[in-house]
Design a protein around this motif. Structure first.
Motif, PDB file in Angstrom:
ATOM      1  N   ASP A  46     136.851  59.609  37.046  1.00 20.87           N
ATOM      2  CA  ASP A  46     136.596  59.368  38.462  1.00 20.87           C
ATOM      3  C   ASP A  46     135.412  60.225  38.890  1.00 20.87           C
ATOM      4  OD1 ASP A  46     136.763  58.638  41.110  1.00 20.87           O
ATOM      5  OD2 ASP A  46     138.505  59.881  41.546  1.00 20.87           O
ATOM      6  N   LYS A  47     134.234  59.606  38.977  1.00 25.39           N
ATOM      7  CA  LYS A  47     133.013  60.314  39.384  1.00 25.39           C
ATOM      8  C   LYS A  47     132.765  61.536  38.511  1.00 25.39           C
ATOM      9  CE  LYS A  47     133.502  58.745  44.094  1.00 25.39           C
ATOM     10  NZ  LYS A  47     133.784  59.120  45.472  1.00 25.39           N
ATOM     11  N   ASN A  48     132.794  61.346  37.182  1.00 26.94           N
ATOM     12  CA  ASN A  48     132.561  62.391  36.181  1.00 26.94           C
ATOM     13  C   ASN A  48     133.599  63.512  36.212  1.00 26.94           C
ATOM     14  OD1 ASN A  48     130.339  61.097  35.085  1.00 26.94           O
ATOM     15  ND2 ASN A  48     128.956  62.027  36.568  1.00 26.94           N
ATOM     16  N   MET A  49     134.733  63.259  36.824  1.00 28.23           N
ATOM     17  CA  MET A  49     135.824  64.223  36.869  1.00 28.23           C
ATOM     18  C   MET A  49     137.098  63.519  36.398  1.00 28.23           C
ATOM     19  SD  MET A  49     134.536  67.044  38.073  1.00 28.23           S
ATOM     20  CE  MET A  49     135.941  67.965  38.598  1.00 28.23           C
ATOM     21  N   PRO A  50     138.063  64.270  35.888  1.00 31.44           N
ATOM     22  CA  PRO A  50     139.344  63.642  35.542  1.00 31.44           C
ATOM     23  C   PRO A  50     140.018  63.095  36.793  1.00 31.44           C
ATOM     24  CG  PRO A  50     139.189  65.830  34.586  1.00 31.44           C
ATOM     25  CD  PRO A  50     138.026  65.667  35.509  1.00 31.44           C
ATOM     26  N   GLY A  51     140.500  61.865  36.696  1.00 32.67           N
ATOM     27  CA  GLY A  51     141.205  61.239  37.807  1.00 32.67           C
ATOM     28  C   GLY A  51     142.695  61.199  37.537  1.00 32.67           C
ATOM     29  N   ASP A  52     143.316  60.098  37.916  1.00 33.89           N
ATOM     30  CA  ASP A  52     144.753  59.925  37.721  1.00 33.89           C
ATOM     31  C   ASP A  52     145.093  59.772  36.248  1.00 33.89           C
ATOM     32  OD1 ASP A  52     145.065  59.937  40.473  1.00 33.89           O
ATOM     33  OD2 ASP A  52     144.971  57.751  40.636  1.00 33.89           O
ATOM     34  N   GLU A  53     146.299  60.171  35.907  1.00 34.60           N
ATOM     35  CA  GLU A  53     146.779  60.006  34.537  1.00 34.60           C
ATOM     36  C   GLU A  53     146.946  58.518  34.235  1.00 34.60           C
ATOM     37  OE1 GLU A  53     150.642  61.028  31.743  1.00 34.60           O
ATOM     38  OE2 GLU A  53     150.410  62.055  33.661  1.00 34.60           O
ATOM     39  N   VAL A  54     146.583  58.132  33.024  1.00 31.46           N
ATOM     40  CA  VAL A  54     146.781  56.757  32.569  1.00 31.46           C
ATOM     41  C   VAL A  54     148.253  56.625  32.190  1.00 31.46           C
ATOM     42  CG1 VAL A  54     146.139  55.005  30.876  1.00 31.46           C
ATOM     43  CG2 VAL A  54     144.413  56.613  31.707  1.00 31.46           C
ATOM     44  N   THR A  55     148.992  55.818  32.950  1.00 31.72           N
ATOM     45  CA  THR A  55     150.420  55.666  32.687  1.00 31.72           C
ATOM     46  C   THR A  55     150.718  54.420  31.857  1.00 31.72           C
ATOM     47  OG1 THR A  55     150.681  54.560  34.816  1.00 31.72           O
ATOM     48  CG2 THR A  55     151.123  56.937  34.741  1.00 31.72           C
ATOM     49  N   ASP A  56     149.747  53.505  31.763  1.00 27.43           N
ATOM     50  CA  ASP A  56     149.906  52.309  30.935  1.00 27.43           C
ATOM     51  C   ASP A  56     149.441  52.617  29.516  1.00 27.43           C
ATOM     52  OD1 ASP A  56     150.739  50.499  33.099  1.00 27.43           O
ATOM     53  OD2 ASP A  56     148.737  50.939  33.863  1.00 27.43           O
ATOM     54  N   PRO A  57     149.903  51.853  28.528  1.00 24.40           N
ATOM     55  CA  PRO A  57     149.543  52.144  27.136  1.00 24.40           C
ATOM     56  C   PRO A  57     148.040  52.018  26.854  1.00 24.40           C
ATOM     57  CG  PRO A  57     151.411  50.641  27.244  1.00 24.40           C
ATOM     58  CD  PRO A  57     150.880  50.766  28.631  1.00 24.40           C
ATOM     59  N   VAL A  58     147.464  53.058  26.250  1.00 20.10           N
ATOM     60  CA  VAL A  58     146.106  52.995  25.705  1.00 20.10           C
ATOM     61  C   VAL A  58     146.277  52.485  24.277  1.00 20.10           C
ATOM     62  CG1 VAL A  58     144.075  54.320  25.031  1.00 20.10           C
ATOM     63  CG2 VAL A  58     145.287  54.898  27.132  1.00 20.10           C
ATOM     64  N   VAL A  59     145.732  51.289  24.007  1.00 18.10           N
ATOM     65  CA  VAL A  59     145.980  50.661  22.707  1.00 18.10           C
ATOM     66  C   VAL A  59     144.885  50.955  21.684  1.00 18.10           C
ATOM     67  CG1 VAL A  59     147.498  48.867  23.585  1.00 18.10           C
ATOM     68  CG2 VAL A  59     145.032  48.474  23.513  1.00 18.10           C
ATOM     69  N   ALA A  60     143.682  51.307  22.152  1.00 18.30           N
ATOM     70  CA  ALA A  60     142.583  51.606  21.233  1.00 18.30           C
ATOM     71  C   ALA A  60     141.525  52.431  21.945  1.00 18.30           C
ATOM     72  CB  ALA A  60     141.973  50.321  20.689  1.00 18.30           C
ATOM     73  N   TRP A  61     140.749  53.166  21.163  1.00 20.99           N
ATOM     74  CA  TRP A  61     139.649  53.973  21.690  1.00 20.99           C
ATOM     75  C   TRP A  61     138.448  53.822  20.766  1.00 20.99           C
ATOM     76  CZ3 TRP A  61     138.145  58.180  18.604  1.00 20.99           C
ATOM     77  CH2 TRP A  61     139.029  58.525  17.585  1.00 20.99           C
ATOM     78  N   VAL A  62     137.261  54.077  21.298  1.00 18.11           N
ATOM     79  CA  VAL A  62     136.026  53.911  20.543  1.00 18.11           C
ATOM     80  C   VAL A  62     135.648  55.219  19.883  1.00 18.11           C
ATOM     81  CG1 VAL A  62     133.558  53.420  20.671  1.00 18.11           C
ATOM     82  CG2 VAL A  62     135.151  52.048  21.964  1.00 18.11           C
ATOM     83  N   GLU A  63     135.320  55.126  18.592  1.00 14.15           N
ATOM     84  CA  GLU A  63     134.861  56.270  17.811  1.00 14.15           C
ATOM     85  C   GLU A  63     133.384  56.066  17.499  1.00 14.15           C
ATOM     86  OE1 GLU A  63     136.970  58.410  14.225  1.00 14.15           O
ATOM     87  OE2 GLU A  63     136.274  56.421  13.643  1.00 14.15           O
TER      88      GLU A  63
END
Length: 70
Positions: A46-63
């Motif tokens: 959120d505007k280069n700052m940590p925002g709300d916690e992700v409560t839904d499943p994160v299924v993949a991330w980019v490496e």
């Protein structure tokens, strides 16, 4: 760049932002999230700052995503 399933492994770095796929209900969407390894939690960016916690499943991330400054 390659996608990594969170069921296979999580990022090794702490306090880094990643492009992630998040599943909410029957929809999957792309977002940018901060991963905090010590807490094993994801937070929306959120505007280069940590925002709300992700409560839904994160299924993949980019490496190995290249970063560009515009």
């Amino acid at each position: 760049m390659n996608w990594v399933k969170t069921s296979e492994r999580l990022p090794e770095a702490n306090n880094d932002y990643y492009a992630v796929y998040i599943t909410k209900d029957n929809n999957t969407f792309l977002s940018v999230a901060l991963y905090i390894k010590s807490e094993n939690k994801w937070y929306y960016r959120d505007k280069n700052m940590p925002g709300d916690e992700v409560t839904d499943p994160v299924v993949a991330w980019v490496e190995n995503l290249n970063k560009y400054v515009i």
